[in-house]
Scaffold this motif. Sequence first.
Motif, PDB file in Angstrom:
ATOM      1  N   ASP A   1       4.890   1.068   4.419  1.00 20.17           N
ATOM      2  CA  ASP A   1       6.056   1.834   5.140  1.00 20.17           C
ATOM      3  C   ASP A   1       5.542   2.194   6.423  1.00 20.17           C
ATOM      4  OD1 ASP A   1       5.051   4.298   4.591  1.00 20.17           O
ATOM      5  OD2 ASP A   1       6.508   4.644   2.889  1.00 20.17           O
ATOM      6  N   GLN A   2       6.742   2.949   7.535  1.00 26.61           N
ATOM      7  CA  GLN A   2       6.092   3.495   8.748  1.00 26.61           C
ATOM      8  C   GLN A   2       5.166   4.557   8.479  1.00 26.61           C
ATOM      9  OE1 GLN A   2       6.922   2.241  11.568  1.00 26.61           O
ATOM     10  NE2 GLN A   2       5.916   4.212  12.609  1.00 26.61           N
ATOM     11  N   GLU A   3       5.497   5.551   7.543  1.00 31.56           N
ATOM     12  CA  GLU A   3       4.546   6.652   7.343  1.00 31.56           C
ATOM     13  C   GLU A   3       3.396   6.361   7.280  1.00 31.56           C
ATOM     14  OE1 GLU A   3       4.582  10.488   4.385  1.00 31.56           O
ATOM     15  OE2 GLU A   3       6.424   9.886   5.019  1.00 31.56           O
ATOM     16  N   THR A   4       2.874   5.514   6.211  1.00 27.60           N
ATOM     17  CA  THR A   4       1.910   5.277   5.583  1.00 27.60           C
ATOM     18  C   THR A   4       1.151   4.513   6.968  1.00 27.60           C
ATOM     19  OG1 THR A   4       2.585   4.931   3.376  1.00 27.60           O
ATOM     20  CG2 THR A   4       0.434   3.740   4.047  1.00 27.60           C
ATOM     21  N   SER A   5       1.735   3.574   7.432  1.00 25.01           N
ATOM     22  CA  SER A   5       1.049   2.769   8.647  1.00 25.01           C
ATOM     23  C   SER A   5       0.844   4.006   9.756  1.00 25.01           C
ATOM     24  CB  SER A   5       2.260   1.865   9.183  1.00 25.01           C
ATOM     25  OG  SER A   5       1.551   1.361  10.649  1.00 25.01           O
TER      26      SER A   5
ATOM     27  N   GLN B   1      12.170  -3.005   7.315  1.00 21.52           N
ATOM     28  CA  GLN B   1      11.443  -1.981   8.038  1.00 21.52           C
ATOM     29  C   GLN B   1       9.964  -1.652   7.840  1.00 21.52           C
ATOM     30  OE1 GLN B   1      14.113  -1.579   5.937  1.00 21.52           O
ATOM     31  NE2 GLN B   1      15.649  -1.747   7.657  1.00 21.52           N
ATOM     32  N   ASP B   2       9.413  -2.571   6.930  1.00 23.88           N
ATOM     33  CA  ASP B   2       7.923  -2.606   6.606  1.00 23.88           C
ATOM     34  C   ASP B   2       7.090  -2.972   7.524  1.00 23.88           C
ATOM     35  OD1 ASP B   2       8.187  -1.790   3.708  1.00 23.88           O
ATOM     36  OD2 ASP B   2       8.400  -3.305   2.947  1.00 23.88           O
ATOM     37  N   HIS B   3       5.968  -2.462   7.651  1.00 23.49           N
ATOM     38  CA  HIS B   3       4.812  -3.214   8.502  1.00 23.49           C
ATOM     39  C   HIS B   3       4.284  -4.119   7.745  1.00 23.49           C
ATOM     40  CE1 HIS B   3       4.844  -0.302  11.874  1.00 23.49           C
ATOM     41  NE2 HIS B   3       5.579   0.303  11.192  1.00 23.49           N
ATOM     42  N   ALA B   4       4.048  -5.401   8.207  1.00 20.00           N
ATOM     43  CA  ALA B   4       3.586  -6.373   7.464  1.00 20.00           C
ATOM     44  C   ALA B   4       2.197  -6.549   7.916  1.00 20.00           C
ATOM     45  CB  ALA B   4       4.254  -7.818   7.201  1.00 20.00           C
ATOM     46  N   LEU B   5       1.147  -6.823   7.286  1.00 22.72           N
ATOM     47  CA  LEU B   5      -0.165  -7.317   7.698  1.00 22.72           C
ATOM     48  C   LEU B   5      -0.351  -8.905   7.336  1.00 22.72           C
ATOM     49  CD1 LEU B   5      -0.539  -4.333   7.280  1.00 22.72           C
ATOM     50  CD2 LEU B   5      -2.926  -4.943   7.799  1.00 22.72           C
ATOM     51  N   HIS B   6      -0.872  -9.809   8.176  1.00 25.19           N
ATOM     52  CA  HIS B   6      -1.062 -11.190   7.743  1.00 25.19           C
ATOM     53  C   HIS B   6      -2.211 -11.877   7.729  1.00 25.19           C
ATOM     54  CE1 HIS B   6       2.999 -10.326   9.559  1.00 25.19           C
ATOM     55  NE2 HIS B   6       3.484 -11.290   8.646  1.00 25.19           N
ATOM     56  N   SER B   7      -2.422 -12.820   6.841  1.00 30.34           N
ATOM     57  CA  SER B   7      -4.007 -13.468   7.173  1.00 30.34           C
ATOM     58  C   SER B   7      -3.353 -15.102   6.808  1.00 30.34           C
ATOM     59  CB  SER B   7      -4.814 -13.125   5.668  1.00 30.34           C
ATOM     60  OG  SER B   7      -5.817 -14.054   5.830  1.00 30.34           O
ATOM     61  N   ALA B   8      -3.807 -15.882   7.706  1.00 28.45           N
ATOM     62  CA  ALA B   8      -3.615 -17.456   7.592  1.00 28.45           C
ATOM     63  C   ALA B   8      -2.032 -17.526   7.791  1.00 28.45           C
ATOM     64  CB  ALA B   8      -4.230 -17.891   6.763  1.00 28.45           C
ATOM     65  N   ASP B   9      -1.188 -16.494   8.631  1.00 25.34           N
ATOM     66  CA  ASP B   9      -0.031 -16.664   8.608  1.00 25.34           C
ATOM     67  C   ASP B   9       0.874 -16.670   7.668  1.00 25.34           C
ATOM     68  OD1 ASP B   9      -0.070 -17.292  11.698  1.00 25.34           O
ATOM     69  OD2 ASP B   9      -0.043 -19.533  11.126  1.00 25.34           O
ATOM     70  N   GLU B  10       0.137 -15.681   6.603  1.00 25.65           N
ATOM     71  CA  GLU B  10       1.023 -15.291   5.209  1.00 25.65           C
ATOM     72  C   GLU B  10       0.821 -13.944   5.218  1.00 25.65           C
ATOM     73  OE1 GLU B  10      -0.171 -16.088   0.418  1.00 25.65           O
ATOM     74  OE2 GLU B  10      -1.210 -17.019   2.103  1.00 25.65           O
TER      75      GLU B  10
ATOM     76  N   LEU C   1       1.015  -1.043   0.009  1.00 26.90           N
ATOM     77  CA  LEU C   1       0.068   0.047   0.007  1.00 26.90           C
ATOM     78  C   LEU C   1       0.800   1.241  -0.033  1.00 26.90           C
ATOM     79  CD1 LEU C   1      -2.993   0.729   0.204  1.00 26.90           C
ATOM     80  CD2 LEU C   1      -2.704   0.927   2.678  1.00 26.90           C
ATOM     81  N   VAL C   2       0.859   1.997  -1.201  1.00 22.84           N
ATOM     82  CA  VAL C   2       1.543   3.137  -1.233  1.00 22.84           C
ATOM     83  C   VAL C   2       0.868   4.419  -1.122  1.00 22.84           C
ATOM     84  CG1 VAL C   2       3.223   4.369  -2.844  1.00 22.84           C
ATOM     85  CG2 VAL C   2       3.075   1.744  -2.766  1.00 22.84           C
ATOM     86  N   ARG C   3       1.167   5.530  -0.386  1.00 26.12           N
ATOM     87  CA  ARG C   3       0.546   6.648  -0.306  1.00 26.12           C
ATOM     88  C   ARG C   3       0.989   7.551  -1.586  1.00 26.12           C
ATOM     89  NH1 ARG C   3       0.804  10.690   5.023  1.00 26.12           N
ATOM     90  NH2 ARG C   3      -0.948  12.243   4.239  1.00 26.12           N
ATOM     91  N   THR C   4      -0.059   8.131  -2.140  1.00 25.61           N
ATOM     92  CA  THR C   4       0.136   8.768  -3.551  1.00 25.61           C
ATOM     93  C   THR C   4      -0.287  10.438  -3.259  1.00 25.61           C
ATOM     94  OG1 THR C   4      -1.768   8.218  -4.147  1.00 25.61           O
ATOM     95  CG2 THR C   4       0.180   6.949  -4.922  1.00 25.61           C
ATOM     96  N   GLY C   5      -0.845  10.479  -2.103  1.00 28.79           N
ATOM     97  CA  GLY C   5      -1.424  12.075  -2.055  1.00 28.79           C
ATOM     98  C   GLY C   5      -1.952  11.966  -0.431  1.00 28.79           C
ATOM     99  N   ASP C   6      -2.521  13.156  -0.110  1.00 35.12           N
ATOM    100  CA  ASP C   6      -3.052  13.279   1.358  1.00 35.12           C
ATOM    101  C   ASP C   6      -4.023  12.000   1.972  1.00 35.12           C
ATOM    102  OD1 ASP C   6      -1.468  15.378   1.903  1.00 35.12           O
ATOM    103  OD2 ASP C   6      -3.147  16.955   1.425  1.00 35.12           O
ATOM    104  N   ALA C   7      -4.997  11.917   0.805  1.00 33.34           N
ATOM    105  CA  ALA C   7      -5.774  10.744   1.170  1.00 33.34           C
ATOM    106  C   ALA C   7      -6.086   9.914  -0.051  1.00 33.34           C
ATOM    107  CB  ALA C   7      -7.074  11.443   1.594  1.00 33.34           C
TER     108      ALA C   7
END
Length: 93
Positions: A63-67, A48-57, A30-36
């Motif tokens: 990135d941190q800023e987007t998170s 350095q990424d935040h990873a979101l998982h589903s079924a251990d995958e 997920l990449v931020r391309t503008g304010d919203a």
Amino acid sequence: MLQLSETAAQVLRNIKDEMQEHQPGSVPRLVRTGDAEFKLALDVPTQQDHALHSADETVLVLDQETSEVLTNVTLDFQETPQGQAFVFTQREA
């Protein structure tokens, strides 16, 4: 931190699975391309990424800023007037 609905997680798993043949090791990012404004891109995760998982995958990285921008937000996949799409909804703090 961003959370995923089960529907969004399944769609992201499907995207990841379809792309593994062409870009092994890549996951949706997920990449931020503008304010919203945000877009999905395929990328190789970093430590350095935040990873979101589903079924251990890992099914989505950001990135941190987007998170930080997406605190108390859920990403869902729903039918909209423009067709099926990912939709952000604010959660109670």
